[in-house]
Design an enzyme around this catalytic site. Structure first.
Site, PDB file in Angstrom:
ATOM      1  N   GLU A   1      -4.444  33.927  53.627  1.00  0.00           N
ATOM      2  CA  GLU A   1      -4.630  32.534  52.926  1.00  0.00           C
ATOM      3  C   GLU A   1      -3.611  31.477  53.284  1.00  0.00           C
ATOM      4  O   GLU A   1      -3.920  30.553  53.508  1.00  0.00           O
ATOM      5  CB  GLU A   1      -4.438  33.121  51.273  1.00  0.00           C
TER       6      GLU A   1
ATOM      7  N   GLY B   1      -2.782  37.348  50.884  1.00  0.00           N
ATOM      8  CA  GLY B   1      -2.219  36.299  50.951  1.00  0.00           C
ATOM      9  C   GLY B   1      -1.418  35.725  52.319  1.00  0.00           C
ATOM     10  O   GLY B   1      -1.244  34.527  52.574  1.00  0.00           O
TER      11      GLY B   1
ATOM     12  N   GLU C   1      -8.014  42.069  48.745  1.00  0.00           N
ATOM     13  CA  GLU C   1      -7.712  42.297  47.154  1.00  0.00           C
ATOM     14  C   GLU C   1      -8.403  42.957  46.362  1.00  0.00           C
ATOM     15  O   GLU C   1      -8.298  43.469  45.582  1.00  0.00           O
ATOM     16  CB  GLU C   1      -7.363  40.678  46.696  1.00  0.00           C
TER      17      GLU C   1
ATOM     18  N   ALA D   1       0.231  39.748  49.493  1.00  0.00           N
ATOM     19  CA  ALA D   1       1.264  39.782  48.494  1.00  0.00           C
ATOM     20  C   ALA D   1       1.727  41.129  48.390  1.00  0.00           C
ATOM     21  O   ALA D   1       1.190  42.131  48.573  1.00  0.00           O
ATOM     22  CB  ALA D   1       0.468  39.610  46.847  1.00  0.00           C
TER      23      ALA D   1
HETATM   24  N1  COA Z   1       2.685  45.258  49.118  1.00  0.00           N
HETATM   25  C1  COA Z   1       3.706  46.266  48.953  1.00  0.00           C
HETATM   26  N2  COA Z   1       3.623  47.117  49.785  1.00  0.00           N
HETATM   27  C2  COA Z   1       3.080  47.309  50.713  1.00  0.00           C
HETATM   28  C3  COA Z   1       1.920  46.165  50.898  1.00  0.00           C
HETATM   29  C4  COA Z   1       1.691  45.319  49.998  1.00  0.00           C
HETATM   30  N3  COA Z   1       0.718  44.323  50.381  1.00  0.00           N
HETATM   31  N4  COA Z   1       1.070  46.768  52.069  1.00  0.00           N
HETATM   32  C5  COA Z   1       1.707  47.998  52.743  1.00  0.00           C
HETATM   33  N5  COA Z   1       2.618  48.230  51.899  1.00  0.00           N
HETATM   34  C6  COA Z   1       3.776  49.212  52.048  1.00  0.00           C
HETATM   35  C7  COA Z   1       3.151  50.624  51.779  1.00  0.00           C
HETATM   36  O1  COA Z   1       3.371  51.093  50.519  1.00  0.00           O
HETATM   37  C8  COA Z   1       3.988  51.417  52.773  1.00  0.00           C
HETATM   38  O2  COA Z   1       5.155  51.996  52.013  1.00  0.00           O
HETATM   39  P1  COA Z   1       6.117  53.064  52.461  1.00  0.00           P
HETATM   40  O3  COA Z   1       6.119  53.244  53.722  1.00  0.00           O
HETATM   41  O4  COA Z   1       7.103  52.768  51.598  1.00  0.00           O
HETATM   42  O5  COA Z   1       4.872  54.187  51.821  1.00  0.00           O
HETATM   43  C9  COA Z   1       4.182  50.674  53.835  1.00  0.00           C
HETATM   44  O6  COA Z   1       4.081  49.302  53.587  1.00  0.00           O
HETATM   45  C10 COA Z   1       3.298  50.713  55.085  1.00  0.00           C
HETATM   46  O7  COA Z   1       2.003  50.516  54.766  1.00  0.00           O
HETATM   47  P2  COA Z   1       0.805  51.716  55.296  1.00  0.00           P
HETATM   48  O8  COA Z   1      -0.463  51.716  54.502  1.00  0.00           O
HETATM   49  O9  COA Z   1       1.356  53.124  55.062  1.00  0.00           O
HETATM   50  O10 COA Z   1       0.826  51.367  56.643  1.00  0.00           O
HETATM   51  P3  COA Z   1      -0.571  51.248  57.598  1.00  0.00           P
HETATM   52  O11 COA Z   1       0.093  50.688  59.119  1.00  0.00           O
HETATM   53  O12 COA Z   1      -1.401  52.522  57.639  1.00  0.00           O
HETATM   54  O13 COA Z   1      -1.440  50.020  57.138  1.00  0.00           O
HETATM   55  C11 COA Z   1      -1.968  47.847  56.114  1.00  0.00           C
HETATM   56  C12 COA Z   1      -0.942  48.578  57.126  1.00  0.00           C
HETATM   57  C13 COA Z   1      -1.222  46.623  56.047  1.00  0.00           C
HETATM   58  C14 COA Z   1      -3.295  47.925  56.738  1.00  0.00           C
HETATM   59  C15 COA Z   1      -1.794  48.445  54.641  1.00  0.00           C
HETATM   60  O14 COA Z   1      -0.598  48.805  54.348  1.00  0.00           O
HETATM   61  C16 COA Z   1      -2.672  47.634  53.725  1.00  0.00           C
HETATM   62  O15 COA Z   1      -3.950  47.765  53.648  1.00  0.00           O
HETATM   63  N6  COA Z   1      -1.941  47.196  52.803  1.00  0.00           N
HETATM   64  C17 COA Z   1      -2.451  46.206  51.954  1.00  0.00           C
HETATM   65  C18 COA Z   1      -3.024  45.179  52.022  1.00  0.00           C
HETATM   66  C19 COA Z   1      -3.611  44.462  50.954  1.00  0.00           C
HETATM   67  O16 COA Z   1      -4.154  45.074  49.947  1.00  0.00           O
HETATM   68  N7  COA Z   1      -3.110  42.897  50.649  1.00  0.00           N
HETATM   69  C20 COA Z   1      -3.486  42.171  49.982  1.00  0.00           C
HETATM   70  C21 COA Z   1      -2.548  42.359  48.547  1.00  0.00           C
HETATM   71  S1  COA Z   1      -3.236  41.379  47.154  1.00  0.00           S
END
Ligand code: COA
Length: 692
Positions: A108, A105, A128, A66
């Site tokens: 999911e 999500g 999450e 999400a």
């Molecule tokens: N929602 C909104 N923004 C998100 C996001 C999310 N779920 N996941 C990543 N982003 C954004 C980050 O804020 C970052 O933005 P920025 O470049 O403006 O700072 C960009 O996407 C890249 O994320 P980053 O974490 O820096 O990249 P990464 O390659 O190191 O890691 C992920 C990628 C996907 C592993 C990591 O971003 C992550 O764990 N995201 C969250 C996943 C999550 O918790 N999902 C469940 C949500 S309920």
């Protein structure tokens, strides 16, 4: 988004509709993306020429979950469950083609598809819990049905992703695609059509079977033993347990549990930290596109606790590092420290060959001239300006042109170090936190002359060694230690009033710190802060009295507490209290309520945070939060001191500080002008934006 501004692109390959999700950077399922996806799926389901659908992500991965920034608002439909319902009600096979990350999500949604294929490097997870939530789009019900309760619970409560291989072994993935993902996924879809493979709906699978009758009792017991104050892991267990119910009842329970925490303080705070951590690397001081210097080799000067730990961070991240010590005995001690660390790593499961590889990256020497040709030198000797200046002058001669010279000083004047070199533009501070192998944050300190390129390189180096680098300005204590000093002063004031040492620590631990300030001082060694105070002509009479009595903390078996030989467990000690009473000239005890202790300590810290912001030492309030959460163990679920201040309200904080300043006759407690201004404007620190 593609050139036509579309978040989801549909293409036809024979009878297969390929829906490509294209919402950089990570295909988070924002409302706009959900709407586009629902529309594209509905259209493909209605199109008579389409017999099967492949969902695939453009860019780095499938879907990272999400859009976390949308949780502060009421959720707008369509939600992921609506998209899944469309897929489940449709009569066409839908295949999720996963590369990179399928998280939250994203996973999911894929479990709402009939089949899942993935590349070997794909990672699948329900993270999450890390932002204080539970999966809210059916993950707690579908995952246990697919992979069984044990793995599902581990994934949902722990939040860590699994590999595609593990997913395949446990039935989460139907096939790993060896070559290019899209042709492989299309071939899989064609096989589903050709072989008339069933439309597998995870919701129709029977509830998972209980591995044993005590499964959930034990899971709750494990959580209790960890004494975690977090709500989300408990709710995760509750939701997974509901997967034993008929599917729709379980789904309903998941939705109730999700709604119960999404607007809660813990999740808000953890979401704040998620973005704060990422914002920390964005800084106006480094314009976009600033070139960074490639760091291929590092030298560390000084092999004490800090120096050795920094060398370890480099070696663990694959960087060759030369460690310089003053003489053979000191170098031997440093090398023994490194070996002890790797013995520990071996016990924690790192393979012997990997340990050998890492150790081989570290070369020791007693001659500064033997630093080799590092791109970055980090000086980590004792806090003595004259000694550091001597070293910097030598380093300037020994290091190749353009190499960055950094100091790990906690409070000395870095400009004064830069001034003895012929390359002040390449000098900066890299301030690690103790223990440096564990604490994830690093302050990158800019001097008057450090260039954007040098700072960008410092930040890139931090990321390379898997730290969260935060750019800060040069001053006595930078950001982290300035707040720490204020905490120390408030603790001293409480002790002077007759509050018992354990009462202070217990209050801070109850707030969420892993240990109280006095026990933390014992762990770090009380002589370190003592020396730092004395060098700057500062006194804390009660803290000083403990050190003057020869009690330096754990290393001498006594500090604020006493310690049994070989144990790190603090034992309250009458002798420590007697020393403090003698120093303050009273034995009168005072009972200050734990909440009051916490409020006073935090108010003093927050006030300093406001001054730091005003002076431009930190660029934004959330940088201070990141430093305290990852550098000092401020509970992440409280969002850091400045986020916490906004929750409490700045007007209340200002009034408290004004009263304390008067009561204790300490002008240092007067509300900082910025705090006062924001309070008057009815604003929070989050709204503070630097204009100059
Ligand atoms: N929602 C909104 N923004 C998100 C996001 C999310 N779920 N996941 C990543 N982003 C954004 C980050 O804020 C970052 O933005 P920025 O470049 O403006 O700072 C960009 O996407 C890249 O994320 P980053 O974490 O820096 O990249 P990464 O390659 O190191 O890691 C992920 C990628 C996907 C592993 C990591 O971003 C992550 O764990 N995201 C969250 C996943 C999550 O918790 N999902 C469940 C949500 S309920």
């Amino acid at each position: 988004m593609n050139e036509r501004g579309m978040l989801v692109r549909t293409e036809r390959v024979g009878e297969v509709a390929v829906l490509t999700i294209d919402s950089p950077p990570v295909n988070a399922t924002s409302h706009a993306l959900r709407s586009a996806l629902k529309k594209s799926i509905d259209e493909a389901l209605l199109d008579p020429a389409v017999k099967a659908i492949v969902l695939i992500g453009a860019g780095r991965g499938f879907i990272a979950g999400a859009d976390i920034s949308e949780f502060d608002r009421p959720r707008a439909e369509p939600l992921i469950p609506h998209i899944i319902a469309a897929i489940e009600q449709g009569q066409k096979p839908v295949i999720a083609a996963i590369h990179g990350h399928a998280l939250g999500g994203g996973l999911e949604l894929s479990m709402g598809c009939h089949y899942r294929v993935a590349t070997a490097e794909a990672r699948l997870g329900q993270p999450e819990v890390k932002i204080g939530l539970i999966p809210g789009a059916g993950g707690t019900q579908r995952l246990p049905r697919l992979v069984g309760l044990k793995l599902a619970l581990d994934m949902i409560v722990g939040g860590d992703p699994i590999s595609a291989k593990t997913g395949l072994e446990h039935g989460l993935i139907d096939q790993i695609i060896a070559g290019d993902l899209l042709p492989g996924a299309i071939a899989f879809a064609e096989r589903v059509m050709r072989d008339r493979m069933p439309l597998k709906r995870v919701r129709d699978l029977p509830p998972p079977s209980l591995p044993d009758p005590d499964f959930f009792t034990r899971a709750r017991g494990d959580l209790l033993r960890r004494k975690s104050a977090l709500t989300a892991p408990q709710r995760c267990i509750d939701a997974v347990e509901a997967s034993l119910l008929p599917f729709d009842q379980g789904l309903k329970r998941e939705a109730e549990l999700f709604s119960g925490i999404v607007f809660g303080d813990q999740s808000r705070a953890l979401r704040h930290i998620f973005f704060a951590e990422r914002d920390a690397s964005k800084t106006a001081a480094i314009p976009a596109g600033t070139p960074t210097r490639e760091i291929a080799q590092v030298a560390v000067i000084g092999g004490g606790t800090m120096g050795s730990a920094i060398a370890l961070c480099c070696a663990d991240a694959g960087l060759p590092v030369t460690l310089i010590e003053a003489d053979a005995a000191a170098l031997d001690r440093a090398m023994a420290t490194l070996r002890r660390y790797y013995d520990g790593a071996a016990k924690r499961g790192t393979a012997p060959a990997e340990i050998e590889r890492r150790l081989a990256r570290i070369t020791g020497s007693t001659k500064l001239a033997e630093i080799g040709a590092p791109d970055l030198v980090i000086e980590a000797v004792i806090e003595d300006l004259a000694l550091k200046q001597k070293i910097f002058a030598e380093l300037d001669r020994a290091a190749k042109p353009g190499a960055i010279l950094a100091t790990n000083t906690s409070y000395l004047d870095i400009d004064a170090l830069a001034s003895v070199t012929g390359r002040p533009e390449s000098v900066l501070g890299l301030h690690f936190f103790s223990p440096a192998t564990i604490m994830r944050v690093m302050e990158v300190v800019r001097t008057k002359k450090s260039t954007g390129a040098a700072l960008a390189t410092g930040m890139a180096f931090g990321r390379k060694i898997r730290k969260i680098p935060v750019l800060v300005g040069a001053c006595d204590g930078f950001v982290g230690n300035r707040l720490l000093t204020q905490r120390g002063r408030e603790v001293e004031r409480l002790l002077a009033e007759g509050v018992a040492i354990p009462a202070i620590d217990e209050a801070m631990v109850a707030f969420g710190f892993p240990m109280g300030p006095c026990a933390a001082g014992d762990l770090a060694g009380l002589d370190i802060s003592y020396r730092a105070r004395k060098q700057r002509g500062r006194n804390l009479p009660l803290a000083d009295a403990i050190v003057d009595a020869g009690r330096l903390g754990q290393k001498t078996g006594a500090g604020y507490y006493r310690y049994e030989p070989g144990s790190r467990a603090p034992i309250p000690d009458r002798e420590a209290q007697r020393i403090i009473d003698a120093a303050r000239g009273s034995t009168a005890q005072s009972a200050v309520a734990p909440e009051e202790i916490v409020a006073r300590v935090l108010a003093a810290m927050i006030n300093e945070g406001a001054r730091i912001l005003e002076e431009g030492i930190a660029e934004r309030a959330s940088d201070i939060d990141v430093i305290w959460v990852y550098g000092y163990g401020f509970p992440a679920y409280r969002g850091g001191p400045m986020f916490y201040a906004d929750q409490v309200g700045l007007a209340a904080l200002r009034d408290r500080l004004a009263q304390s300043a008067e009561r204790f006759g300490d002008p240092g407690l007067k509300p900082a002008p910025l705090l006062d201004r924001l309070a008057r404007e009815g604003k929070g620190f989050r709204e503070f934006v630097r204009t100059s």
